[in-house]
Design a protein around this motif. Structure first.
Motif, PDB file in Angstrom:
ATOM      1  N   MET A 112      -1.566  -0.779 -12.011  1.00 54.28           N
ATOM      2  CA  MET A 112      -2.446   0.094 -12.787  1.00 54.28           C
ATOM      3  C   MET A 112      -2.928   1.262 -11.921  1.00 54.28           C
ATOM      4  O   MET A 112      -2.947   2.416 -12.366  1.00 54.28           O
ATOM      5  CB  MET A 112      -3.632  -0.701 -13.321  1.00 54.28           C
ATOM      6  N   GLN A 113      -3.301   0.975 -10.681  1.00 58.20           N
ATOM      7  CA  GLN A 113      -3.764   2.027  -9.777  1.00 58.20           C
ATOM      8  C   GLN A 113      -2.682   3.069  -9.510  1.00 58.20           C
ATOM      9  O   GLN A 113      -2.982   4.262  -9.336  1.00 58.20           O
ATOM     10  CB  GLN A 113      -4.211   1.407  -8.449  1.00 58.20           C
ATOM     11  N   LYS A 114      -1.433   2.622  -9.486  1.00 62.40           N
ATOM     12  CA  LYS A 114      -0.319   3.520  -9.173  1.00 62.40           C
ATOM     13  C   LYS A 114       0.315   4.144 -10.412  1.00 62.40           C
ATOM     14  O   LYS A 114       1.301   4.867 -10.315  1.00 62.40           O
ATOM     15  CB  LYS A 114       0.741   2.756  -8.375  1.00 62.40           C
ATOM     16  N   GLY A 115      -0.248   3.846 -11.583  1.00 66.44           N
ATOM     17  CA  GLY A 115       0.269   4.427 -12.819  1.00 66.44           C
ATOM     18  C   GLY A 115       1.601   3.850 -13.268  1.00 66.44           C
ATOM     19  O   GLY A 115       2.350   4.492 -14.005  1.00 66.44           O
ATOM     20  N   ARG A 116       1.893   2.639 -12.853  1.00 67.29           N
ATOM     21  CA  ARG A 116       3.152   2.008 -13.215  1.00 67.29           C
ATOM     22  C   ARG A 116       3.029   1.223 -14.512  1.00 67.29           C
ATOM     23  O   ARG A 116       1.931   0.881 -14.947  1.00 67.29           O
ATOM     24  CB  ARG A 116       3.598   1.052 -12.111  1.00 67.29           C
ATOM     25  N   GLY A 129      -5.341   0.516 -21.897  1.00 66.41           N
ATOM     26  CA  GLY A 129      -5.701   1.246 -20.684  1.00 66.41           C
ATOM     27  C   GLY A 129      -4.533   1.881 -19.967  1.00 66.41           C
ATOM     28  O   GLY A 129      -4.722   2.581 -18.957  1.00 66.41           O
ATOM     29  N   THR A 130      -3.291   1.638 -20.463  1.00 59.59           N
ATOM     30  CA  THR A 130      -2.116   2.182 -19.780  1.00 59.59           C
ATOM     31  C   THR A 130      -1.610   3.440 -20.474  1.00 59.59           C
ATOM     32  O   THR A 130      -1.985   3.747 -21.584  1.00 59.59           O
ATOM     33  CB  THR A 130      -0.978   1.143 -19.750  1.00 59.59           C
ATOM     34  N   PRO A 143       0.797  -1.222   0.000  1.00 55.58           N
ATOM     35  CA  PRO A 143       0.000   0.000   0.000  1.00 55.58           C
ATOM     36  C   PRO A 143       0.832   1.276   0.000  1.00 55.58           C
ATOM     37  O   PRO A 143       0.407   2.303  -0.523  1.00 55.58           O
ATOM     38  CB  PRO A 143      -0.837  -0.113   1.282  1.00 55.58           C
ATOM     39  N   GLU A 144       2.029   1.201   0.583  1.00 53.17           N
ATOM     40  CA  GLU A 144       2.933   2.356   0.592  1.00 53.17           C
ATOM     41  C   GLU A 144       4.333   1.836   0.849  1.00 53.17           C
ATOM     42  O   GLU A 144       4.517   0.706   1.318  1.00 53.17           O
ATOM     43  CB  GLU A 144       2.517   3.359   1.663  1.00 53.17           C
ATOM     44  N   GLN A 160      -8.072  -7.987  -1.415  1.00 52.89           N
ATOM     45  CA  GLN A 160      -6.752  -8.273  -1.966  1.00 52.89           C
ATOM     46  C   GLN A 160      -6.736  -8.000  -3.463  1.00 52.89           C
ATOM     47  O   GLN A 160      -7.575  -8.508  -4.214  1.00 52.89           O
ATOM     48  CB  GLN A 160      -6.371  -9.731  -1.709  1.00 52.89           C
ATOM     49  N   CYS A 161      -5.781  -7.192  -3.908  1.00 56.56           N
ATOM     50  CA  CYS A 161      -5.700  -6.818  -5.317  1.00 56.56           C
ATOM     51  C   CYS A 161      -4.446  -7.427  -5.933  1.00 56.56           C
ATOM     52  O   CYS A 161      -3.344  -7.240  -5.408  1.00 56.56           O
ATOM     53  CB  CYS A 161      -5.663  -5.292  -5.435  1.00 56.56           C
ATOM     54  N   PRO A 162      -4.564  -8.159  -7.039  1.00 60.50           N
ATOM     55  CA  PRO A 162      -3.377  -8.712  -7.691  1.00 60.50           C
ATOM     56  C   PRO A 162      -2.380  -7.616  -8.068  1.00 60.50           C
ATOM     57  O   PRO A 162      -2.745  -6.452  -8.236  1.00 60.50           O
ATOM     58  CB  PRO A 162      -3.955  -9.389  -8.942  1.00 60.50           C
ATOM     59  N   SER A 163      -1.128  -8.014  -8.227  1.00 57.00           N
ATOM     60  CA  SER A 163      -0.054  -7.035  -8.399  1.00 57.00           C
ATOM     61  C   SER A 163      -0.248  -6.123  -9.602  1.00 57.00           C
ATOM     62  O   SER A 163       0.053  -4.931  -9.544  1.00 57.00           O
ATOM     63  CB  SER A 163       1.292  -7.760  -8.504  1.00 57.00           C
ATOM     64  N   MET A 164      -0.772  -6.654 -10.706  1.00 56.33           N
ATOM     65  CA  MET A 164      -0.948  -5.799 -11.873  1.00 56.33           C
ATOM     66  C   MET A 164      -2.056  -4.785 -11.663  1.00 56.33           C
ATOM     67  O   MET A 164      -2.002  -3.667 -12.180  1.00 56.33           O
ATOM     68  CB  MET A 164      -1.200  -6.623 -13.143  1.00 56.33           C
ATOM     69  N   GLY A 165      -3.079  -5.167 -10.892  1.00 55.12           N
ATOM     70  CA  GLY A 165      -4.109  -4.210 -10.538  1.00 55.12           C
ATOM     71  C   GLY A 165      -3.530  -3.085  -9.699  1.00 55.12           C
ATOM     72  O   GLY A 165      -3.882  -1.909  -9.864  1.00 55.12           O
TER      73      GLY A 165
END
Length: 229
Positions: A189-193, A228-229, A34-35, A181-186
């Motif tokens: 995507m949320q973090k703009g990576r 979407g990226t 999360p951080e 729980q969110c998979p790593s790619m999700g």
């Protein structure tokens, strides 16, 4: 040694040499970042019920250095040395291919994707295609999401009995995992990576082409995530 998703050993060996390259997967470790410096585990430790870390040599022999890596990662969770690194790697790839990209393009955590029937149904052919590609390459696949690979493969090909078995196991596993729980790619995507889509589902498509297999579901998902990226 890489603990990342995807099939990384050849890339690493291209830089440091095969003699300095080992591999390891983390099976069902279920973590969020999360951080910076704060890790959240969305499920309990595997312990005796499920071996999380599987470390091994690319040639499959059991060595002292592989056993030392096993000892070190064992401080975090259950671990073993494997003589089947490539089969472990591809099995983990299948599990990632079934959920990571779907989370990236929908924004949903694992629990909500499981409850959404169209998304759950779409995840199965993603896994089925990846399993058939791995089998065609000669990998000895391990259990995937606590299911025999062939069960997932048949479910993705429309076998209704196999679909019921898959659903039963996935709902059972879902009870032991945080619904948020969110998979790593999700998370990426949320973090703009940059996402791993080309190295997960896109990789399945490319490897399928080498053995004459068309991976339509994986190709479609790869395209959706990239747009979407």
């Amino acid at each position: 040694m890489s603990l990342q998703n995807c099939m990384n050993e050849e890339t690493i060996a291209g830089i440091v040499g095969w003699g300095k390259t080992l591999g390891c997967i983390a099976s069902s470790i279920t973590v969020n970042l999360p951080e910076p410096g704060h890790i959240h585990r969305g499920a309990g430790k595997g312990g005796a019920a499920h071996t999380v870390f599987r470390a091994g040599e690319v040639h499959g022999r059991i060595t002292q250095r592989a056993e030392e890596i096993c000892r070190l990662v064992g401080y975090a969770d259950s671990a073993k040395v494997t003589g089947n690194l490539w089969g472990e790697r591809w099995s983990k790839l299948v599990a990632n291919a079934m959920g990571n990209g779907l989370s990236a393009c929908t924004g949903l955590p694992s629990g909500e994707m499981l409850q959404n029937e169209p998304i759950r149904r779409f995840s199965t052919p993603l896994g089925s295609e990846a399993i058939r590609v791995g089998q065609a390459h000669g990998y000895q696949l391990e259990e995937i999401l606590h299911l025999p690979p062939e069960t997932i493969a048949r479910a993705g090909e429309g076998d209704e009995a196999a679909m019921r078995v898959c659903d039963e196991q996935r709902f059972k596993d879902g009870k032991h995992t945080s619904s948020e729980q969110c998979p790593s790619m999700g998370q990426d995507m949320q973090k703009g990576r940059r996402t791993e889509i080309e190295f997960l589902n896109g990789f399945v498509v490319r490897e399928g082409e080498k053995v004459g297999l068309s991976c339509t579901a994986n190709a479609v998902l790869t395209d959706i995530v990239k747009r979407g990226t």
